[in-house]
Design a protein around this motif. Structure first.
Motif, PDB file in Angstrom:
ATOM      1  N   ILE A  21       3.542 -31.198  17.407  1.00 16.47           N
ATOM      2  CA  ILE A  21       4.282 -30.189  18.171  1.00 16.47           C
ATOM      3  C   ILE A  21       5.769 -30.485  18.012  1.00 16.47           C
ATOM      4  O   ILE A  21       6.220 -31.595  18.320  1.00 16.47           O
ATOM      5  CB  ILE A  21       3.874 -30.222  19.664  1.00 16.47           C
ATOM      6  CG1 ILE A  21       2.388 -29.856  19.798  1.00 16.47           C
ATOM      7  CG2 ILE A  21       4.739 -29.263  20.488  1.00 16.47           C
ATOM      8  CD1 ILE A  21       1.804 -30.056  21.172  1.00 16.47           C
ATOM      9  N   GLN A 209      -4.252 -23.606  21.427  1.00 18.30           N
ATOM     10  CA  GLN A 209      -5.235 -24.068  22.409  1.00 18.30           C
ATOM     11  C   GLN A 209      -6.416 -24.764  21.720  1.00 18.30           C
ATOM     12  O   GLN A 209      -6.854 -25.831  22.147  1.00 18.30           O
ATOM     13  CB  GLN A 209      -5.713 -22.866  23.205  1.00 18.30           C
ATOM     14  CG  GLN A 209      -6.516 -23.249  24.405  1.00 18.30           C
ATOM     15  CD  GLN A 209      -6.792 -22.035  25.276  1.00 18.30           C
ATOM     16  OE1 GLN A 209      -6.036 -21.061  25.282  1.00 18.30           O
ATOM     17  NE2 GLN A 209      -7.886 -22.094  26.003  1.00 18.30           N
ATOM     18  N   TYR A 211      -6.399 -26.278  18.800  1.00 18.51           N
ATOM     19  CA  TYR A 211      -5.980 -27.585  18.267  1.00 18.51           C
ATOM     20  C   TYR A 211      -5.762 -28.615  19.372  1.00 18.51           C
ATOM     21  O   TYR A 211      -6.059 -29.794  19.196  1.00 18.51           O
ATOM     22  CB  TYR A 211      -4.720 -27.435  17.408  1.00 18.51           C
ATOM     23  CG  TYR A 211      -5.047 -26.906  16.030  1.00 18.51           C
ATOM     24  CD1 TYR A 211      -5.653 -27.724  15.072  1.00 18.51           C
ATOM     25  CD2 TYR A 211      -4.794 -25.586  15.687  1.00 18.51           C
ATOM     26  CE1 TYR A 211      -5.984 -27.242  13.821  1.00 18.51           C
ATOM     27  CE2 TYR A 211      -5.119 -25.089  14.434  1.00 18.51           C
ATOM     28  CZ  TYR A 211      -5.720 -25.932  13.502  1.00 18.51           C
ATOM     29  OH  TYR A 211      -6.055 -25.439  12.267  1.00 18.51           O
ATOM     30  N   LEU A 212      -5.251 -28.161  20.533  1.00 14.82           N
ATOM     31  CA  LEU A 212      -5.058 -29.108  21.640  1.00 14.82           C
ATOM     32  C   LEU A 212      -6.395 -29.649  22.130  1.00 14.82           C
ATOM     33  O   LEU A 212      -6.526 -30.804  22.507  1.00 14.82           O
ATOM     34  CB  LEU A 212      -4.327 -28.420  22.798  1.00 14.82           C
ATOM     35  CG  LEU A 212      -2.809 -28.299  22.643  1.00 14.82           C
ATOM     36  CD1 LEU A 212      -2.254 -27.302  23.636  1.00 14.82           C
ATOM     37  CD2 LEU A 212      -2.126 -29.648  22.810  1.00 14.82           C
ATOM     38  N   GLU A 213      -7.407 -28.799  22.120  1.00 13.72           N
ATOM     39  CA  GLU A 213      -8.722 -29.228  22.593  1.00 13.72           C
ATOM     40  C   GLU A 213      -9.412 -30.153  21.597  1.00 13.72           C
ATOM     41  O   GLU A 213     -10.156 -31.045  21.980  1.00 13.72           O
ATOM     42  CB  GLU A 213      -9.611 -27.996  22.851  1.00 13.72           C
ATOM     43  CG  GLU A 213      -9.236 -27.277  24.140  1.00 13.72           C
ATOM     44  CD  GLU A 213      -9.913 -25.904  24.258  1.00 13.72           C
ATOM     45  OE1 GLU A 213     -10.758 -25.578  23.396  1.00 13.72           O
ATOM     46  OE2 GLU A 213      -9.568 -25.165  25.197  1.00 13.72           O
ATOM     47  N   VAL A 218      -2.286 -36.215  18.846  1.00 12.19           N
ATOM     48  CA  VAL A 218      -1.253 -35.198  19.081  1.00 12.19           C
ATOM     49  C   VAL A 218       0.095 -35.906  19.016  1.00 12.19           C
ATOM     50  O   VAL A 218       0.328 -36.879  19.741  1.00 12.19           O
ATOM     51  CB  VAL A 218      -1.415 -34.520  20.463  1.00 12.19           C
ATOM     52  CG1 VAL A 218      -0.268 -33.533  20.712  1.00 12.19           C
ATOM     53  CG2 VAL A 218      -2.751 -33.793  20.549  1.00 12.19           C
ATOM     54  N   MET A 236      -0.264 -26.067  27.844  1.00 12.11           N
ATOM     55  CA  MET A 236      -0.658 -27.118  26.890  1.00 12.11           C
ATOM     56  C   MET A 236      -1.451 -28.216  27.584  1.00 12.11           C
ATOM     57  O   MET A 236      -2.454 -28.688  27.085  1.00 12.11           O
ATOM     58  CB  MET A 236       0.579 -27.703  26.204  1.00 12.11           C
ATOM     59  CG  MET A 236       1.270 -26.705  25.281  1.00 12.11           C
ATOM     60  SD  MET A 236       2.451 -27.472  24.151  1.00 12.11           S
ATOM     61  CE  MET A 236       3.737 -27.984  25.256  1.00 12.11           C
ATOM     62  N   PHE A 240      -5.246 -29.442  26.777  1.00 12.74           N
ATOM     63  CA  PHE A 240      -5.439 -30.821  26.348  1.00 12.74           C
ATOM     64  C   PHE A 240      -6.347 -31.582  27.316  1.00 12.74           C
ATOM     65  O   PHE A 240      -7.091 -32.478  26.915  1.00 12.74           O
ATOM     66  CB  PHE A 240      -4.085 -31.529  26.232  1.00 12.74           C
ATOM     67  CG  PHE A 240      -4.178 -32.885  25.611  1.00 12.74           C
ATOM     68  CD1 PHE A 240      -4.360 -33.016  24.245  1.00 12.74           C
ATOM     69  CD2 PHE A 240      -4.101 -34.028  26.392  1.00 12.74           C
ATOM     70  CE1 PHE A 240      -4.464 -34.278  23.657  1.00 12.74           C
ATOM     71  CE2 PHE A 240      -4.205 -35.292  25.811  1.00 12.74           C
ATOM     72  CZ  PHE A 240      -4.380 -35.408  24.446  1.00 12.74           C
ATOM     73  N   PHE A 268      -0.220 -36.006  30.104  1.00 11.38           N
ATOM     74  CA  PHE A 268      -1.060 -35.805  28.923  1.00 11.38           C
ATOM     75  C   PHE A 268      -1.798 -37.106  28.599  1.00 11.38           C
ATOM     76  O   PHE A 268      -2.982 -37.102  28.288  1.00 11.38           O
ATOM     77  CB  PHE A 268      -0.201 -35.400  27.716  1.00 11.38           C
ATOM     78  CG  PHE A 268       0.245 -33.968  27.732  1.00 11.38           C
ATOM     79  CD1 PHE A 268      -0.398 -33.028  26.940  1.00 11.38           C
ATOM     80  CD2 PHE A 268       1.280 -33.549  28.552  1.00 11.38           C
ATOM     81  CE1 PHE A 268      -0.001 -31.692  26.954  1.00 11.38           C
ATOM     82  CE2 PHE A 268       1.685 -32.221  28.578  1.00 11.38           C
ATOM     83  CZ  PHE A 268       1.044 -31.295  27.779  1.00 11.38           C
TER      84      PHE A 268
END
Ligand SMILES: [Zn+2]
Length: 342
Positions: A21, A209, A211-213, A218, A236, A240, A268
């Motif tokens: 990101i 979303q 890719y975050l999951e 990351v 985000m 995540f 996060f």
């Protein structure tokens, strides 16, 4: 389902993506001396002065005393009588970024794109065209490159609403129907942004979303999660945190004070059992040691307990020939379906 149960953890992890990101700090680090023609990438603070459009504010009484574009733009955009000034500011921003040209020699953006593969993703908050310009030259080295998402749109993107299709703006015409491409409106720094403003931004956020999951690593590079992005940060975090993922890793690449960075990204890290590493430069991060093999390298070291180091690490290259040569052994292995760390 049975077949899946037989996979070991390492095998499943290796198939997962690496998500990057990017924020303003990434472009700043990529062109520390400005672009090809020494044009600077402006920072939020003093933004209008830096791109030479502060004259537009002449005679306007603002409540905010800040020179930050977020504060100024938000205030003006909330008052209909300033619609004309707002439009001129937007035009000035687009004109400034459209002129930007990536320097000739390989940059950090070239290293970044080339160090990831198709299963990976780079999501950027930046409007500038540099990432796309880098992509267009490293794709001559390999076509196996990451997906790219422009979360606040980009001046280098053209869309055709009819075909729900987007491609580089410089192509001018939609490659499906032949109509002139539109330039999607950038997402400007107001508190309540419309993330479904157009199909381009909407698609970017729904793909992010995913890719975050699913990402195993990351990496957040030069993104400070400013106040005007509060909603973005919450979206985000929600994606995540959909799962507890104690084997996953968060990396932050930033030159800000460490305490501030820990405070920003701690929510996060909670879901990764606090696997949070802070680096000062891209080269120190996992792709620096394991270009094109970041997940494989991470799994080998932290899950399988490997003590050695990679023999092929990212190095600064003066030319694209040098960079091509550096990556050659990895890309040759890939043509044999071999994704091992070397
Ligand atoms: Zn079209």
């Amino acid at each position: 389902m049975k077949k899946h149960e037989n996979y070991d953890i390492a095998e499943i992890m290796r198939s997962r993506p690496h998500l990057f990101i990017l924020g303003a700090g990434a472009t700043k680090a990529t062109i520390p001396h400005g672009d090809k023609y020494s044009r600077q990438s402006p920072v939020m603070e003093n933004f209008m002065q830096e791109i030479g459009i502060d004259g537009l504010l002449y005679g306007i009484k603002l409540k905010t005393k800040s020179k930050n574009i977020e504060a100024i733009y938000s205030e003006l955009a909330s008052k209909p009588e300033y619609a004309d000034v707002v439009r001129k500011i937007e035009d000035g921003i687009v004109a400034h970024y459209r002129q930007m040209q990536i320097p000739d020699a390989p940059t950090l953006y070239d290293y970044l794109i080339l160090s990831l593969r198709k299963k990976d993703c780079i999501a950027t908050f930046n409007w500038d065209p540099l990432l796309i310009q880098a992509y267009n030259r490293v794709n001559k080295i390999t076509k196996d490159l990451p997906q790219m998402l422009f979360l606040h749109s980009s001046v280098a993107v053209g869309i055709c609403e009819d075909c729900r299709h987007y491609e580089p703006y410089r192509n001018r015409y939609c490659s499906i129907c032949g109509k002139p491409l539109d330039s999607p409106k950038l997402l400007y720094p107001v508190k309540n942004k419309n993330y479904s403003q157009n199909i381009f931004i909407k698609d970017a956020w729904s793909t992010l979303q995913y890719y975050l999951e699913t990402a195993c690593i990351v990496t957040i590079w030069g993104y400070s999660a400013p106040r005007s992005d509060e909603e973005a940060k919450n979206m985000m975090l929600k994606a995540f945190s959909s799962d507890y993922r104690p084997l996953d890793q968060i990396e932050v690449i930033d030159i800000a004070v460490e305490d501030v960075l820990y405070k920003t990204w701690q929510p996060f890290a909670k879901n990764t059992n606090f696997h949070l590493n802070i680096h000062r430069s891209l080269m120190e991060s996992l792709i620096g040691e394991f270009p094109r093999r970041s997940i494989e390298g991470y799994v080998k070291r932290y899950i399988e307990g490997w003590w050695n180091g990679s023999t092929l690490t990212l190095k600064e290259c003066k030319t694209f020939e040098e960079l091509t040569l550096l990556m050659k052994p990895l890309i040759e292995n890939e043509s044999q379906n071999n994704y091992n760390v070397i």
